[in-house]
Design a protein around this motif. Sequence first.
Motif, PDB file in Angstrom:
ATOM      1  N   SER A  81      -8.226  66.768 -13.943  1.00  0.00           N
ATOM      2  CA  SER A  81      -8.005  68.191 -14.203  1.00  0.00           C
ATOM      3  C   SER A  81      -9.039  68.608 -15.237  1.00  0.00           C
ATOM      4  O   SER A  81      -9.525  67.769 -16.011  1.00  0.00           O
ATOM      5  CB  SER A  81      -6.582  68.435 -14.721  1.00  0.00           C
ATOM      6  OG  SER A  81      -6.358  67.714 -15.923  1.00  0.00           O
ATOM      7  N   PRO A  82      -9.438  69.884 -15.289  1.00  0.00           N
ATOM      8  CA  PRO A  82     -10.526  70.304 -16.186  1.00  0.00           C
ATOM      9  C   PRO A  82     -10.267  69.922 -17.641  1.00  0.00           C
ATOM     10  O   PRO A  82      -9.168  70.128 -18.176  1.00  0.00           O
ATOM     11  CB  PRO A  82     -10.555  71.827 -16.007  1.00  0.00           C
ATOM     12  CG  PRO A  82     -10.023  72.052 -14.637  1.00  0.00           C
ATOM     13  CD  PRO A  82      -8.959  70.999 -14.450  1.00  0.00           C
TER      14      PRO A  82
ATOM     15  N   ALA B 164      -9.627  56.490 -25.544  1.00  0.00           N
ATOM     16  CA  ALA B 164      -9.738  55.031 -25.521  1.00  0.00           C
ATOM     17  C   ALA B 164     -10.656  54.616 -24.368  1.00  0.00           C
ATOM     18  O   ALA B 164     -10.772  55.318 -23.361  1.00  0.00           O
ATOM     19  CB  ALA B 164      -8.360  54.402 -25.354  1.00  0.00           C
ATOM     20  N   SER B 165     -11.299  53.462 -24.513  1.00  0.00           N
ATOM     21  CA  SER B 165     -12.271  53.023 -23.503  1.00  0.00           C
ATOM     22  C   SER B 165     -11.643  52.875 -22.126  1.00  0.00           C
ATOM     23  O   SER B 165     -12.281  53.167 -21.108  1.00  0.00           O
ATOM     24  CB  SER B 165     -12.907  51.703 -23.942  1.00  0.00           C
ATOM     25  OG  SER B 165     -11.910  50.717 -24.158  1.00  0.00           O
ATOM     26  N   GLU B 166     -10.378  52.455 -22.068  1.00  0.00           N
ATOM     27  CA  GLU B 166      -9.735  52.272 -20.753  1.00  0.00           C
ATOM     28  C   GLU B 166      -9.395  53.591 -20.072  1.00  0.00           C
ATOM     29  O   GLU B 166      -9.060  53.617 -18.883  1.00  0.00           O
ATOM     30  CB  GLU B 166      -8.477  51.423 -20.890  1.00  0.00           C
ATOM     31  CG  GLU B 166      -7.398  51.985 -21.796  1.00  0.00           C
ATOM     32  CD  GLU B 166      -7.557  51.589 -23.250  1.00  0.00           C
ATOM     33  OE1 GLU B 166      -6.598  51.799 -24.022  1.00  0.00           O
ATOM     34  OE2 GLU B 166      -8.646  51.074 -23.610  1.00  0.00           O
ATOM     35  N   GLN B 167      -9.493  54.705 -20.803  1.00  0.00           N
ATOM     36  CA  GLN B 167      -9.181  56.013 -20.223  1.00  0.00           C
ATOM     37  C   GLN B 167     -10.393  56.708 -19.599  1.00  0.00           C
ATOM     38  O   GLN B 167     -10.238  57.712 -18.913  1.00  0.00           O
ATOM     39  CB  GLN B 167      -8.598  56.949 -21.305  1.00  0.00           C
ATOM     40  CG  GLN B 167      -7.264  56.520 -21.880  1.00  0.00           C
ATOM     41  CD  GLN B 167      -6.817  57.439 -22.996  1.00  0.00           C
ATOM     42  OE1 GLN B 167      -7.379  57.432 -24.085  1.00  0.00           O
ATOM     43  NE2 GLN B 167      -5.812  58.256 -22.719  1.00  0.00           N
ATOM     44  N   ARG B 168     -11.592  56.179 -19.832  1.00  0.00           N
ATOM     45  CA  ARG B 168     -12.812  56.884 -19.433  1.00  0.00           C
ATOM     46  C   ARG B 168     -12.872  57.165 -17.936  1.00  0.00           C
ATOM     47  O   ARG B 168     -13.347  58.207 -17.508  1.00  0.00           O
ATOM     48  CB  ARG B 168     -14.045  56.083 -19.861  1.00  0.00           C
ATOM     49  CG  ARG B 168     -14.261  56.064 -21.355  1.00  0.00           C
ATOM     50  CD  ARG B 168     -15.354  55.104 -21.764  1.00  0.00           C
ATOM     51  NE  ARG B 168     -15.481  55.027 -23.214  1.00  0.00           N
ATOM     52  CZ  ARG B 168     -16.071  54.041 -23.867  1.00  0.00           C
ATOM     53  NH1 ARG B 168     -16.600  53.027 -23.181  1.00  0.00           N
ATOM     54  NH2 ARG B 168     -16.139  54.045 -25.187  1.00  0.00           N
ATOM     55  N   SER B 169     -12.416  56.256 -17.128  1.00  0.00           N
ATOM     56  CA  SER B 169     -12.541  56.419 -15.681  1.00  0.00           C
ATOM     57  C   SER B 169     -11.459  57.300 -15.073  1.00  0.00           C
ATOM     58  O   SER B 169     -11.547  57.673 -13.907  1.00  0.00           O
ATOM     59  CB  SER B 169     -12.504  55.047 -14.992  1.00  0.00           C
ATOM     60  OG  SER B 169     -11.271  54.389 -15.272  1.00  0.00           O
TER      61      SER B 169
ATOM     62  N   CYS C  66     -17.870  59.891 -14.905  1.00  0.00           N
ATOM     63  CA  CYS C  66     -17.974  60.610 -13.625  1.00  0.00           C
ATOM     64  C   CYS C  66     -17.616  59.672 -12.478  1.00  0.00           C
ATOM     65  O   CYS C  66     -18.490  59.186 -11.748  1.00  0.00           O
ATOM     66  CB  CYS C  66     -19.374  61.174 -13.452  1.00  0.00           C
ATOM     67  SG  CYS C  66     -19.908  62.187 -14.843  1.00  0.00           S
ATOM     68  N   GLN C  67     -16.351  59.397 -12.329  1.00  0.00           N
ATOM     69  CA  GLN C  67     -15.863  58.467 -11.322  1.00  0.00           C
ATOM     70  C   GLN C  67     -15.349  59.221 -10.098  1.00  0.00           C
ATOM     71  O   GLN C  67     -15.019  60.407 -10.184  1.00  0.00           O
ATOM     72  CB  GLN C  67     -14.746  57.597 -11.910  1.00  0.00           C
ATOM     73  CG  GLN C  67     -15.183  56.738 -13.079  1.00  0.00           C
ATOM     74  CD  GLN C  67     -16.222  55.703 -12.685  1.00  0.00           C
ATOM     75  OE1 GLN C  67     -16.122  55.080 -11.630  1.00  0.00           O
ATOM     76  NE2 GLN C  67     -17.236  55.518 -13.529  1.00  0.00           N
ATOM     77  N   PRO C  68     -15.304  58.563  -8.930  1.00  0.00           N
ATOM     78  CA  PRO C  68     -14.733  59.211  -7.736  1.00  0.00           C
ATOM     79  C   PRO C  68     -13.324  59.735  -8.015  1.00  0.00           C
ATOM     80  O   PRO C  68     -12.517  59.077  -8.689  1.00  0.00           O
ATOM     81  CB  PRO C  68     -14.711  58.087  -6.700  1.00  0.00           C
ATOM     82  CG  PRO C  68     -15.800  57.155  -7.136  1.00  0.00           C
ATOM     83  CD  PRO C  68     -15.789  57.200  -8.638  1.00  0.00           C
ATOM     84  N   GLY C  69     -13.057  60.930  -7.527  1.00  0.00           N
ATOM     85  CA  GLY C  69     -11.748  61.544  -7.737  1.00  0.00           C
ATOM     86  C   GLY C  69     -11.662  62.375  -9.002  1.00  0.00           C
ATOM     87  O   GLY C  69     -10.619  62.972  -9.279  1.00  0.00           O
ATOM     88  N   THR C  70     -12.746  62.393  -9.770  1.00  0.00           N
ATOM     89  CA  THR C  70     -12.768  63.233 -10.974  1.00  0.00           C
ATOM     90  C   THR C  70     -13.808  64.336 -10.795  1.00  0.00           C
ATOM     91  O   THR C  70     -14.587  64.328  -9.855  1.00  0.00           O
ATOM     92  CB  THR C  70     -13.117  62.410 -12.220  1.00  0.00           C
ATOM     93  OG1 THR C  70     -14.476  61.966 -12.127  1.00  0.00           O
ATOM     94  CG2 THR C  70     -12.202  61.196 -12.342  1.00  0.00           C
TER      95      THR C  70
ATOM     96  N   GLU D 102     -18.391  62.363  -8.455  1.00  0.00           N
ATOM     97  CA  GLU D 102     -18.615  63.776  -8.181  1.00  0.00           C
ATOM     98  C   GLU D 102     -19.960  64.251  -8.748  1.00  0.00           C
ATOM     99  O   GLU D 102     -20.600  63.557  -9.534  1.00  0.00           O
ATOM    100  CB  GLU D 102     -17.467  64.593  -8.787  1.00  0.00           C
ATOM    101  CG  GLU D 102     -16.119  64.333  -8.130  1.00  0.00           C
ATOM    102  CD  GLU D 102     -16.050  64.890  -6.723  1.00  0.00           C
ATOM    103  OE1 GLU D 102     -16.860  65.760  -6.374  1.00  0.00           O
ATOM    104  OE2 GLU D 102     -15.172  64.445  -5.963  1.00  0.00           O
ATOM    105  N   ALA D 103     -20.357  65.426  -8.313  1.00  0.00           N
ATOM    106  CA  ALA D 103     -21.639  65.985  -8.754  1.00  0.00           C
ATOM    107  C   ALA D 103     -21.658  66.176 -10.268  1.00  0.00           C
ATOM    108  O   ALA D 103     -20.652  66.538 -10.877  1.00  0.00           O
ATOM    109  CB  ALA D 103     -21.876  67.312  -8.051  1.00  0.00           C
TER     110      ALA D 103
END
Length: 559
Positions: A310-311, A300-305, A326-330, A357-358
């Motif tokens: 976890s891998p 779902a769109s709200e889950q993307r961030s 690719c949000q901070p903490g991921t 993250e990279a």
Amino acid sequence: MSQAPAASSHGYDDLAYLPYGVGHSDEGVCLLVRLGPYRVLLDCGLADISPLLKAGNPPVDLVLCSHAHSDHARGLLALRQAFPQLPIYASEVTTQLLPLNWPEVDTKDIPQLCQALPMRSPVEFQTGLAAELFPAGHLPGAAAILLTYTAPQRTYSLLYTGDFFLSNSRLVEGLPLEALRGLEPDVLIVEGSYGTARHPHRRNQENNLAERINQAIAGAKSVLMPVPTLGLGQELLMLLRSHHLFTGQNLDIWVDGNVAAGCDAYLELLSSLPSSVQNFARHQSLFWDERVRPRVRRLASEQRSSIGKSPCIVLTDESHDLREYCQPGTGPWVLLQPQQRRNMAMPYPYSLTTGGEALIAQDYLLAQHSDGLGTTQLIHNLRPQHVIFVHGSPTYLADLTGLEELHNRYHLHSPGAGTLVELAIGETFVQPAAPETSYEGELSELGAVVTITLPEAIALDPRFTNFSDTGLVEARWQGEELVLRGLSQRELLSQSSDAKVPLSIECCGNCLHQRGQRCWNQDSPLYGFKVTPEGYCPVFETAHPTATPSDTDLESLEE
């Protein structure tokens, strides 16, 4: 843009070709062909169909769509709206997949966007004009289209492959070459997506990709894979669900955007998929499954961030902004993009630098089209008069038109958009001789021995008797290729005779470049000529660098 080809002034017995788009970069494929008095549009992948609207009236008599990918079909809706009475045809499966090109439009409001045609059953549209569809591989419902026009003098034929793939993939069986072999159309319009490139076996490609994804997951990285709505994404899901590296692994695979809608469309077409896929679906869900590992879930769109802490693996639309994931903490994240996207010079419409993250970008190969060998194999089996290459970078298409094995046998064309090509058909065209047969084998290294294994079919060639006369072969490099040559009884006897020449004498019998009694040194005036063991030239190179004069040598010199 050139005008659409008009009917011939000297009668309706000729063929012509005008491309509105040939698939360079992301321009789409849209090809107009004239067969006698009729004009037929093959595919309409234009984002802007204004070149087709200039005439005011329908620019063609009918439209044939090869398959549902957007670069072949996205202009069909606008074309239908502009010309409601214009007939548009495709295979039954393609008609069901086409609406995915316009997710924001309710196509139910547009009656008969596309009419379905059967596979392998000729259909006559107008007097003398008929078409027959053949499975093309590549995508469910994809078709190679055989057009025929019967004139008073003769019957003209044109085959358009659309996108084709000879190999079987996870969800689609390959183009059945035996059904087309010996067809001998006057014109073949064939894609050249990979140019002359040669690809590893399909299973090797799958194993290589699976290993790379597995290594990323094992290294605590998440994998982001942008893919088209149809085709590659569903192939990847089947690979991940059935490959031994992932079976039973505690892993989440997320599917986002229109790719998920493509999966739903495939489920509606289950009876049209290969029997192996139908058997798989009897035991577990083809795509969506939260019980069997690895789990496949909609995103779902709200889950993307929030995913990626976890891998995991994410399949999303190739047009989606990947920075949303690719949000901070991921992460860290590995971006795996199809190699063909880079080859076609289709960059993502934003920077891949993220605030989180990279993001490590890598290419992978999981071919959806035939490589150079498959393309030439199809051409040689069909043996047309004219070959027109479309769908590929100009460099790749130029590589194909430059192949000596093709331009010595066929009339080759690779015109850009807007270039009209008149296709003269010879009444007494002499079909070229069939090309040399090639054999695919395997190479293995066992200690100090290298073994080359070839199929048994090679022994059926009458030339094999001479090649295998003594059971001994000579191998030598020719550029980057290794050439094998059988040694005959006469050569072995000659080599035994040559052994009498003293090793220290600078002569052809002791030269590095003398093989089979001929000189193979391009710097030598004797290059290519038959030489005697006692012969000599100024560019001699010894084949026995450790040889020193012996008493026997001295005696021979004195003689």
